[in-house]
Design a protein around this motif. Structure first.
Motif, PDB file in Angstrom:
ATOM      1  N   ASN B 154     113.037 -72.010 -59.960  1.00 38.58           N
ATOM      2  CA  ASN B 154     112.363 -70.909 -60.634  1.00 38.58           C
ATOM      3  C   ASN B 154     113.348 -70.017 -61.381  1.00 38.58           C
ATOM      4  O   ASN B 154     113.144 -69.677 -62.553  1.00 38.58           O
ATOM      5  CB  ASN B 154     111.576 -70.106 -59.590  1.00 38.58           C
ATOM      6  CG  ASN B 154     111.186 -68.731 -60.090  1.00 38.58           C
ATOM      7  OD1 ASN B 154     111.803 -67.740 -59.726  1.00 38.58           O
ATOM      8  ND2 ASN B 154     110.168 -68.687 -60.929  1.00 38.58           N
ATOM      9  N   VAL B 155     114.472 -69.702 -60.705  1.00 44.10           N
ATOM     10  CA  VAL B 155     115.470 -68.848 -61.360  1.00 44.10           C
ATOM     11  C   VAL B 155     116.104 -69.567 -62.540  1.00 44.10           C
ATOM     12  O   VAL B 155     116.307 -68.991 -63.614  1.00 44.10           O
ATOM     13  CB  VAL B 155     116.542 -68.396 -60.340  1.00 44.10           C
ATOM     14  CG1 VAL B 155     117.644 -67.613 -61.026  1.00 44.10           C
ATOM     15  CG2 VAL B 155     115.912 -67.570 -59.252  1.00 44.10           C
ATOM     16  N   LEU B 173     102.521 -67.587 -71.942  1.00 48.25           N
ATOM     17  CA  LEU B 173     103.006 -67.584 -70.568  1.00 48.25           C
ATOM     18  C   LEU B 173     104.507 -67.824 -70.607  1.00 48.25           C
ATOM     19  O   LEU B 173     105.001 -68.550 -71.456  1.00 48.25           O
ATOM     20  CB  LEU B 173     102.356 -68.727 -69.800  1.00 48.25           C
ATOM     21  CG  LEU B 173     100.996 -68.471 -69.210  1.00 48.25           C
ATOM     22  CD1 LEU B 173     100.482 -69.755 -68.580  1.00 48.25           C
ATOM     23  CD2 LEU B 173     101.071 -67.399 -68.152  1.00 48.25           C
ATOM     24  N   THR B 174     105.217 -67.234 -69.687  1.00 46.97           N
ATOM     25  CA  THR B 174     106.638 -67.556 -69.622  1.00 46.97           C
ATOM     26  C   THR B 174     106.745 -68.954 -69.048  1.00 46.97           C
ATOM     27  O   THR B 174     105.765 -69.515 -68.557  1.00 46.97           O
ATOM     28  CB  THR B 174     107.398 -66.577 -68.721  1.00 46.97           C
ATOM     29  OG1 THR B 174     106.741 -66.575 -67.481  1.00 46.97           O
ATOM     30  CG2 THR B 174     107.443 -65.205 -69.327  1.00 46.97           C
ATOM     31  N   SER B 175     107.911 -69.458 -69.108  1.00 52.51           N
ATOM     32  CA  SER B 175     108.171 -70.859 -68.749  1.00 52.51           C
ATOM     33  C   SER B 175     107.252 -71.341 -67.619  1.00 52.51           C
ATOM     34  O   SER B 175     107.311 -70.876 -66.489  1.00 52.51           O
ATOM     35  CB  SER B 175     109.618 -70.997 -68.330  1.00 52.51           C
ATOM     36  OG  SER B 175     109.838 -72.287 -67.888  1.00 52.51           O
ATOM     37  N   ALA B 181     107.062 -73.585 -60.038  1.00 50.98           N
ATOM     38  CA  ALA B 181     108.014 -73.772 -58.943  1.00 50.98           C
ATOM     39  C   ALA B 181     107.922 -72.597 -57.983  1.00 50.98           C
ATOM     40  O   ALA B 181     107.878 -72.773 -56.755  1.00 50.98           O
ATOM     41  CB  ALA B 181     109.420 -73.910 -59.503  1.00 50.98           C
ATOM     42  N   ALA B 182     107.864 -71.370 -58.527  1.00 50.94           N
ATOM     43  CA  ALA B 182     107.812 -70.185 -57.669  1.00 50.94           C
ATOM     44  C   ALA B 182     106.526 -70.170 -56.862  1.00 50.94           C
ATOM     45  O   ALA B 182     106.533 -69.866 -55.656  1.00 50.94           O
ATOM     46  CB  ALA B 182     107.913 -68.932 -58.522  1.00 50.94           C
ATOM     47  N   MET B 183     105.409 -70.519 -57.497  1.00 49.27           N
ATOM     48  CA  MET B 183     104.140 -70.490 -56.764  1.00 49.27           C
ATOM     49  C   MET B 183     104.135 -71.543 -55.664  1.00 49.27           C
ATOM     50  O   MET B 183     103.673 -71.271 -54.548  1.00 49.27           O
ATOM     51  CB  MET B 183     102.952 -70.721 -57.722  1.00 49.27           C
ATOM     52  CG  MET B 183     102.704 -69.616 -58.726  1.00 49.27           C
ATOM     53  SD  MET B 183     102.928 -67.940 -58.122  1.00 49.27           S
ATOM     54  CE  MET B 183     101.565 -67.796 -57.018  1.00 49.27           C
ATOM     55  N   SER B 184     104.647 -72.738 -55.955  1.00 47.16           N
ATOM     56  CA  SER B 184     104.708 -73.762 -54.912  1.00 47.16           C
ATOM     57  C   SER B 184     105.596 -73.300 -53.775  1.00 47.16           C
ATOM     58  O   SER B 184     105.267 -73.491 -52.589  1.00 47.16           O
ATOM     59  CB  SER B 184     105.263 -75.082 -55.464  1.00 47.16           C
ATOM     60  OG  SER B 184     104.795 -75.317 -56.749  1.00 47.16           O
ATOM     61  N   PHE B 210     105.866 -63.262 -59.305  1.00 47.24           N
ATOM     62  CA  PHE B 210     106.335 -64.430 -60.065  1.00 47.24           C
ATOM     63  C   PHE B 210     105.453 -64.813 -61.239  1.00 47.24           C
ATOM     64  O   PHE B 210     105.890 -65.535 -62.120  1.00 47.24           O
ATOM     65  CB  PHE B 210     106.494 -65.635 -59.129  1.00 47.24           C
ATOM     66  CG  PHE B 210     107.526 -65.418 -58.081  1.00 47.24           C
ATOM     67  CD1 PHE B 210     108.826 -65.067 -58.444  1.00 47.24           C
ATOM     68  CD2 PHE B 210     107.214 -65.535 -56.746  1.00 47.24           C
ATOM     69  CE1 PHE B 210     109.781 -64.852 -57.477  1.00 47.24           C
ATOM     70  CE2 PHE B 210     108.172 -65.320 -55.773  1.00 47.24           C
ATOM     71  CZ  PHE B 210     109.455 -64.968 -56.138  1.00 47.24           C
ATOM     72  N   ALA B 211     104.182 -64.368 -61.222  1.00 42.68           N
ATOM     73  CA  ALA B 211     103.336 -64.742 -62.355  1.00 42.68           C
ATOM     74  C   ALA B 211     103.143 -63.576 -63.304  1.00 42.68           C
ATOM     75  O   ALA B 211     103.250 -63.718 -64.519  1.00 42.68           O
ATOM     76  CB  ALA B 211     101.988 -65.250 -61.855  1.00 42.68           C
ATOM     77  N   LEU B 212     102.853 -62.408 -62.740  1.00 38.94           N
ATOM     78  CA  LEU B 212     102.518 -61.282 -63.619  1.00 38.94           C
ATOM     79  C   LEU B 212     103.745 -60.526 -64.099  1.00 38.94           C
ATOM     80  O   LEU B 212     103.817 -60.134 -65.257  1.00 38.94           O
ATOM     81  CB  LEU B 212     101.539 -60.333 -62.902  1.00 38.94           C
ATOM     82  CG  LEU B 212     100.204 -60.992 -62.541  1.00 38.94           C
ATOM     83  CD1 LEU B 212      99.302 -60.000 -61.828  1.00 38.94           C
ATOM     84  CD2 LEU B 212      99.502 -61.499 -63.789  1.00 38.94           C
TER      85      LEU B 212
END
Lengths: 463, 291
Positions: B154-155, B173-175, B181-184, B210-212
């Motif tokens: 994610n980073v 949306l960003t990448s 990856a962050a959500m998983s 991580f999303a907003l």
């Protein structure tokens, strides 16, 4: 009598292309000048394997290597050595001439040559950039090979600068010898066409991005709109064909733009004879043989000013355009005006090209490079090691390991297959000998037919 | 004959050897023609986006640790997330006015945002029992390893570039890979928790983080440097403060990473520019200019 020469390249007949044709024509011309020339290339299973002879007496060795893409073999670095040693020894080769920056067979030949005391010449046919991953890798391969080469040849001054930058080779080792063409294959229309109302623009090219087909797609409708008497005939095939078809459909130019599809080399002259202007929109070109061929067939040439193109023709036979839509239209307008006023003489253009380019001249100049390579001081092993290490902190040691392993591998081969066990070629093919023997045979058979067990012995000395 | 000058042409037989090196050799070579050197402070400022993201990541991890050992009440985290969402939405709207100059009072977008957030809220609530038992058969060690990989991804893949054209990024949306990856990573972490409400709270929080937040961040990148520096200092301070209560070693690592990303990495880039050697010449593939 000069040295015996082996041309080594992945790119050779039966594949058709610029490098392939260059090797064939150069070999034929060198044979005529009394050299012994053989060609080493990879095989084309199922039928083009083993040893083949091509007219006029070029012996071709097909090495059983698998090709990966566009007829190039995998860079394996060692697997070629057993074949290479055997062929070089049995044919008494003194100089190898590798062709093509992407031909791993050629690279490998150069890396092995010093083991057999064979001198090396390399011809680079193409231009490469410096900023994409593929170029960076292949440039490193080239630098590693050219560190061991005795002389190099490039087909244009631009190509020479490019090769020197890519491979760090000493510029004085690099010679410029242009390509050539068989002038008699490209003749202007006979009898000379009268200056007609319709002007036909010919484009013959592989329809790919690098050939600037996007520019053609953008400019063709504009030129058609601006000059109602202009017609296009486009020959060739490739991924951009669909773009051309769409452009023609969108602008309703079906009657003005004709697409002829893929064409044989023998059909090119007939197509060229249908037109008066040749348009080349390439984005990169190391020599641009198509331009010379068109000029030779009496066409006026319009081309983008890229790579080696500005060097190939005198300025009164060609109009240059920047690779920009508007400038191509401008150059085309200039050319259309010039041609419709009858200021371009096809016959004169043809006879001029006859003086500029021919294979005899190329062979004569290449001969000098061979002399240069043969007379240069051979590089000794410590110097080779120094040059290899100078390639870079990462590549240097890798190539050094390969150099050392190669030497050991060579020793093993010397032991496993001793030189005295090799089938040497004692007499080479010679057309004169053949004529002589054949003549004798005919005379004898005339004298006494029963004495006919004398067959065509020792025409060559081939296995 | 000898007075003839060399010409860069191939069609002429010239009285020079083929390996003659003319004075004009390589004169068409251009070195670093399109090269624009970076300077240190703008680079350092641009790296603030990365620093913010790393701080956010550590804040999230600390939150997980506290929820995992039940030292924080998950319900507070839910309220905190809702509060953050409202604050974030307000900031978003303010920036909308500030950057694009739109008028306030467009209630359809507000209604839309409310509708979708309630939808996400409810579906997360419904899914939390499933998420809780998702990796019940997997050992915790594997989960920690998997999470580290996913969050590292994610980073690495995050989109930290400031938008060139502010009008174009509005809906982007960003990448996507980075966010996935962050959500998983958060889902597998949440599946280690004990009860449904904890899972729900952590997932809600991770969506904020991580999303907003990355979407909001691309917009924050358009604000004056002072705002960005202030935000970066706040976030790094918060992350360091929260982390030092959990583990000293991790705090040290975090501080090292933050200093490296914000100050050392830009310095390295500036230093390495002296090796920049871009070669341009007539052999390059021309770029066709078509309108």
């Amino acid at each position: 009598m000069g040295p015996s020469i082996a041309m080594i390249s992945d790119f050779f007949h039966p594949v058709v292309g610029g490098v392939e044709n260059h090797i064939y024509m150069l070999s034929a011309e060198l044979l005529r000048r009394g050299y012994k020339v053989i060609v080493i290339t990879h095989s084309h299973p199922p039928d083009r394997v083993g040893i083949r002879w091509l007219s006029p007496g070029i012996k071709v060795y097909h090495i059983p290597f698998v090709t990966i893409a566009s007829s190039a073999t995998l860079p394996e670095f060692f697997t070629f050595l057993p074949y290479f040693r055997n062929i070089i020894l049995r044919e008494h080769i003194q100089l190898i001439h590798a062709h093509g920056g992407l031909s791993s067979l050629g690279h490998e030949g150069i890396l092995h040559a010093h083991l057999l005391g064979v001198r090396t010449v390399f011809t680079d046919h193409s231009l490469f950039g410096f900023d994409d991953a593929a170029s960076i890798l292949t440039n490193k391969l080239l630098a590693a090979t050219l560190a061991h080469v005795d002389a190099a040849i490039c087909v244009s001054h631009t190509g020479r600068e490019n090769t020197v930058l890519r491979s760090n080779i000493r510029p004085s080792l690099v010679h410029v010898i242009p390509n050539a063409l068989v002038v008699d294959q490209f003749k202007p229309h006979q009898p000379a066409k009268p200056v007609s109302e319709t002007i036909t623009v010919i484009v013959i090219s592989r329809l790919a991005y690098r050939k600037g087909i996007d520019l053609l797609v953008a400019t063709a409708p504009k030129i058609c709109a601006k000059f109602p008497n202009v017609k296009f005939i486009i020959g060739g095939d490739g991924p951009k064909l669909i773009d051309l078809l769409q452009m023609r459909e969108r602008n309703l130019l079906q009657d003005r733009i004709e697409l002829r599809g893929p064409m044989k080399h023998s059909e090119v002259n007939d197509l060229l004879n249908e037109g008066t202007i040749f348009l080349n929109t390439s984005l990169t070109e190391s020599f641009g043989i198509a331009i010379v061929e068109a000029a030779c067939a009496g066409l006026y040439v319009v081309s983008t000013k890229v790579g080696g193109v500005p060097e190939v023709l005198p300025n009164d036979m060609i109009s240059f355009a920047l690779p920009e839509e508007d400038d191509v239209v401008r150059a085309m307008a200039e050319a259309i005006e010039l041609v419709s006023e009858g200021r371009h003489d096809p016959q004169r253009a043809h006879s001029r090209i006859r003086n500029f380019y021919n294979w005899g001249l190329v062979a004569k100049r290449t001969e000098k490079v061979y002399d240069f390579a043969m007379n240069s001081e051979p590089t000794e092993l410590p110097e080779r090691i120094r040059k290899t290490l100078a390639l870079g902190p990462f590549v240097g040691p890798i190539y050094l390991i390969m150099l050392v392993v190669d030497i050991f591998f060579f020793r093993v081969l010397e032991w496993a297959s001793p030189r005295e066990d090799i089938d040497y070629v004692h007499r080479d093919w010679s057309f004169d000998n053949f004529v002589q023997f054949a003549g004798q045979h005919t005379k004898k058979s005339e004298k006494s037919i029963e004495n006919s067990e004398f067959s065509s012995v020792a025409v060559g000395s081939e296995e | 004959m000898s007075t003839e000058t060399w010409e860069r042409v191939l069609w002429k037989q010239q009285p020079f050897p083929d390996n003659y090196i003319p004075d004009s050799f390589l004169s068409a070579l251009k070195k670093n023609a399109n090269f624009r050197p970076y300077s240190y402070w703008p680079l350092s400022l641009a790296s603030c986006a990365v620093t913010q993201h790393i701080s956010i990541l550590f804040i999230f991890l600390v939150t997980f640790v506290h929820i995992y050992d039940a030292s924080w009440d998950p319900r507070i985290l839910v309220w905190l997330s809702i509060g953050m969402f409202i604050v974030g939405y307000l900031v978003w709207e303010i920036l909308e006015i500030y950057i694009f100059g739109t008028r306030l009072g467009d209630f359809t977008s507000l209604a839309n945002a409310l509708k979708s957030s309630v939808l996400v809220f409810l579906s997360l609530l419904a899914l939390s029992p499933v998420l809780r038992t998702l990796t019940a058969s997997t050992s915790s060690d594997s989960i920690w390893a998997l999470t580290s990989c996913l969050l590292g991804l994610n980073v690495l893949l995050g989109d930290y570039t400031p938008p060139r054209d502010p009008k174009r990024i509005r809906e982007r949306l960003t990448s996507v890979l980075s966010m996935n990856a962050a959500m998983s990573g958060s889902v597998v972490l949440a599946s280690r928790l004990q009860d449904d409400i904890s899972v729900f709270a952590l997932m809600l929080f991770s969506i904020q983080m991580f999303a907003l937040f990355p979407i909001l961040r691309t917009r924050i990148l358009l604000t004056p440097p002072a705002t960005r520096i202030l935000l970066t200092i706040t976030l790094t301070g918060l992350s360091v403060y929260l982390t030092c209560k959990v583990s000293t070693i991790v705090t040290c690592i975090l501080i090292c990473i933050l200093v490296f990303v914000t100050f050392a990495a830009p310095a390295m880039l500036v230093w390495s520019q002296k090796y920049k050697n871009e070669l341009r010449g007539p052999w390059d593939v021309a770029v066709p200019q078509v309108r």
